[in-house]
Design an enzyme around this catalytic site. Structure first.
Site, PDB file in Angstrom:
ATOM      1  N   TRP A  12       0.810  -1.222   0.000  1.00 16.15           N
ATOM      2  CA  TRP A  12       0.000   0.000   0.000  1.00 16.15           C
ATOM      3  C   TRP A  12       0.842   1.270   0.000  1.00 16.15           C
ATOM      4  O   TRP A  12       0.317   2.357  -0.199  1.00 16.15           O
ATOM      5  CB  TRP A  12      -0.918   0.021   1.224  1.00 16.15           C
ATOM      6  N   HIS A 101      13.002  -2.450  -0.614  1.00 17.07           N
ATOM      7  CA  HIS A 101      12.191  -1.914  -1.717  1.00 17.07           C
ATOM      8  C   HIS A 101      12.951  -0.773  -2.384  1.00 17.07           C
ATOM      9  O   HIS A 101      13.684  -0.030  -1.739  1.00 17.07           O
ATOM     10  CB  HIS A 101      10.835  -1.430  -1.191  1.00 17.07           C
ATOM     11  N   GLU A 173      11.742  -6.240  -9.046  1.00 16.00           N
ATOM     12  CA  GLU A 173      11.011  -5.029  -9.415  1.00 16.00           C
ATOM     13  C   GLU A 173      11.927  -4.102 -10.207  1.00 16.00           C
ATOM     14  O   GLU A 173      12.743  -3.394  -9.627  1.00 16.00           O
ATOM     15  CB  GLU A 173      10.462  -4.327  -8.172  1.00 16.00           C
ATOM     16  N   SER A 219       4.085  -2.093 -11.971  1.00 16.96           N
ATOM     17  CA  SER A 219       2.883  -1.786 -12.767  1.00 16.96           C
ATOM     18  C   SER A 219       2.082  -3.042 -13.130  1.00 16.96           C
ATOM     19  O   SER A 219       1.635  -3.197 -14.265  1.00 16.96           O
ATOM     20  CB  SER A 219       3.264  -0.989 -14.020  1.00 16.96           C
TER      21      SER A 219
END
EC number: 5.3.1.1
Length: 258
Positions: A12, A101, A173, A219
């Protein structure tokens, strides 16, 4: 056919307060059926301030949704203002924690050494780290995306024993595809995820490599998830913006129907 249970995790980021979090998780839980959980593990990674509310909801209603945090301190306790320790997350019954991340690496200057310390901190407290790795656009354009990503994998797993490494989740990612609407092609994603699995076999064993779940993040939407999930070395998705839309996230979790 792989025996690895797919994992769809919704990151989130800095969105949804604790009241919005309750409504969001309730909506997800209402939409997902038993057959969905049998085919796919579903998890949410809310902001720290939402975790207690999510825990209370999941425990009280005996929901099958898993949850976790977006980061963890490398330290267990002490004078580290603003930090949250693995023991605190464990007390909230978190299952997962994202580590490394790209936004942490970019905005908070987290190095592979820091990420490695956070991976170890996660394991110390019984949390499953989702180790995030991936390249910036200039690295990909130079053709160094695989080497760059594998360096991050190796750095994140330094001195992590096999019995811990076999439970880790790795999320590939490509930084240039996060929140940009640009999607890394399924074949390109598979290339890197296959290389990550080969690196795990080299660092540990083929048996361990075959156990570890490797996600794609960048995405991901209901319109592209089926193509991504059809690849042999991709075992789920780390979903950003699309996870804030409950209906869209449910469609992603039902990738087999898309």
């Amino acid at each position: 056919m792989t025996s690895r249970m797919p994992l769809m995790a919704g990151n989130w980021k800095m969105n949804l307060n604790h009241l919005e979090a309750i409504a969001h998780v309730q909506k997800l839980a209402f939409a997902l059926a038993d057959k969905d959980y049998e085919a796919c593990e579903v998890a949410v990674l809310p902001p720290y301030t939402d975790l207690r509310s999510v825990q209370t909801l999941v425990d009280g209603d005996k929901l099958k949704i898993k949850y976790g945090a977006q980061d963890v301190s490398a330290h267990d306790s002490g004078a580290y203002t603003g930090e949250i320790s693995g023991s605190m997350l464990a007390k909230l019954k978190c299952t997962y924690v994202a580590v490394g991340h790209s936004e942490r690496r970019q905005y908070h200057h987290e190095t592979d050494e820091i990420v490695n310390a956070k991976v170890k901190a996660s394991f110390r407290h019984g949390l499953i780290p989702i180790l995030c790795v991936g390249e910036e656009l200039e690295v990909r354009e130079a053709g160094n995306h695989v080497t760059h990503t594998l360096t991050q994998v190796e750095g994140g797993l330094k001195d992590v024993p096999a019995e811990q490494a076999e439970t880790i989740v790795i999320a590939y990612e490509p930084v240039w595809a996060i929140g940009t609407g640009k999607v890394c092609g399924a074949d390109d994603a598979q290339e890197v995820c296959a290389a990550i699995r080969a690196k795990l076999a080299e660092l540990y064993s083929q048996e361990l490599a075959d156990q570890v779940r490797i996600q794609y993040g960048g995405s991901v939407k209901s319109g592209n998830v089926a193509e991504i999930m059809a690849k042999p070395d991709i075992d789920g998705a780390l979903v950003g913006g699309a996870s804030l839309d409950a209906d869209e996230f449910v469609k992603i979790a039902r990738f087999r129907d898309q």
